[in-house]
Motif scaffolding. Structure first.
Motif: not given
Ligand SMILES: C[S@@+](CC[C@H](N)C(=O)[O-])C[C@H]1O[C@@H](n2cnc3c(N)ncnc32)[C@H](O)[C@@H]1O
Length: 265
Positions: A182-186, A191-194, A228-231, A235-239
């Motif tokens: 439901d919230d891919p960025w969360r 994942m980044t936290r762990v 959800t379908v990502f542009g 995802v690269t920007r999120a990282l």
């Protein structure tokens, strides 16, 4: 390594270890039935009893390989080899495989989890986490016998709010699932936290075709099914925004693989 020791190692990785761990189904169950929410249509399919039976041998190779543009795109073995390399793991059977602690987020029936385990050396641990009891039942059934080295363990938990402590893992992988959350960025935050400083993340997810009508279609699909379908740049920007370096991407017709490394402290 005894089974008890491995379970202890998993408990050591948890943010809030339970006083009375429930491992009765062969995985550590951390989901409270009282808190379970109604799943989206896409997630209902994942929680059926039928899909786990055909997932690894039929659904996954047909669906994913078409989406990756097979035979030009990578088949399952090539995808797994690339994943191990991107996560800094070794080649199956090689003497120099690292004793890494690896998390496979939304592991389903454990197909990717076992492929990661083949790249980890003695003393390593690969933990698969998923919300679906039927998928995990299959994962446990298919991950047995002395050939499974190093130890693999499964946890029933939420990928969007991972139950593990900060900086617990050397590498984190999330394949075929970011588009279901439901919230891919969360989930990416989690994942980044762990991940440990210097740790690596790899994601395999959906990719939107660059057609003019596709944005509207994608929004409609998300409302109807939860998918959800990502542009190409999302995802690269999120990282990058979360501080990852060496961000890389492989684009396939309907999927994308994205990887990055957290800077050392
Ligand atoms: C298509 S399977 C992916 C299995 C495997 N990672 C692969 O690449 O083949 C997607 C998995 O995501 C899991 N999933 C979806 N939402 C989840 C969530 N919020 N928390 C944990 N698992 C979730 C589903 O239960 C399902 O097993």
């Amino acid at each position: 390594m005894s089974a008890t020791t491995v379970h202890d190692r998993v408990l050591d990785l948890l943010r809030d270890p339970p006083a009375a761990p429930d491992t009765s189904a062969g995985y550590l169950d951390l989901l409270d039935p009282e808190e379970e929410r109604a799943p989206s249509l896409a997630q209902s399919v994942m929680e059926s009893t039928f899909l786990p039976q055909i997932y690894e041998k039929v659904w996954r190779p047909i669906g994913f390989n078409i989406a990756k543009g097979w035979p030009i795109g990578p088949g399952t073995a090539a995808e797994q080899a690339m994943t191990r390399a991107w996560l800094g793991l070794g080649r199956p059977g090689a003497a120099d495989r690292p004793a890494a602690t690896v998390l496979d987020v939304a592991c389903g029936p454990g197909n990717v989890t076992r492929a990661l385990a083949a790249g980890v050396g003695d003393g390593g641990l690969v933990v698969g986490v998923d919300a679906s009891a039927t998928m995990l039942g299959r994962a446990v059934a298919d991950t047995s016998g002395p050939e499974v080295r190093p130890e693999v363990r499964y946890v029933r938990g939420d990928a969007v709010d991972l139950p593990f402590r900060d900086a617990a893992f050397d590498a984190v992988c999330c394949f075929g699932a970011l588009y279901l959350f439901d919230d891919p960025w969360r989930a990416v935050d989690s994942m980044t936290r762990v991940l440990k400083p210097g740790g690596r993340l790899t994601v395999l997810t959906s990719r939107r075709l660059g057609l003019p009508a596709s944005r509207a279609g994608v929004a409609l699909l998300r409302r109807a099914t939860g998918y959800t379908v990502f542009g190409d740049r999302e995802v690269t920007r999120a990282l990058t925004e979360r501080g990852y370096t060496r961000v890389k991407q492989r684009r396939y017709p309907l999927m994308q693989a994205v990887g990055g490394t957290l800077p050392p402290r």
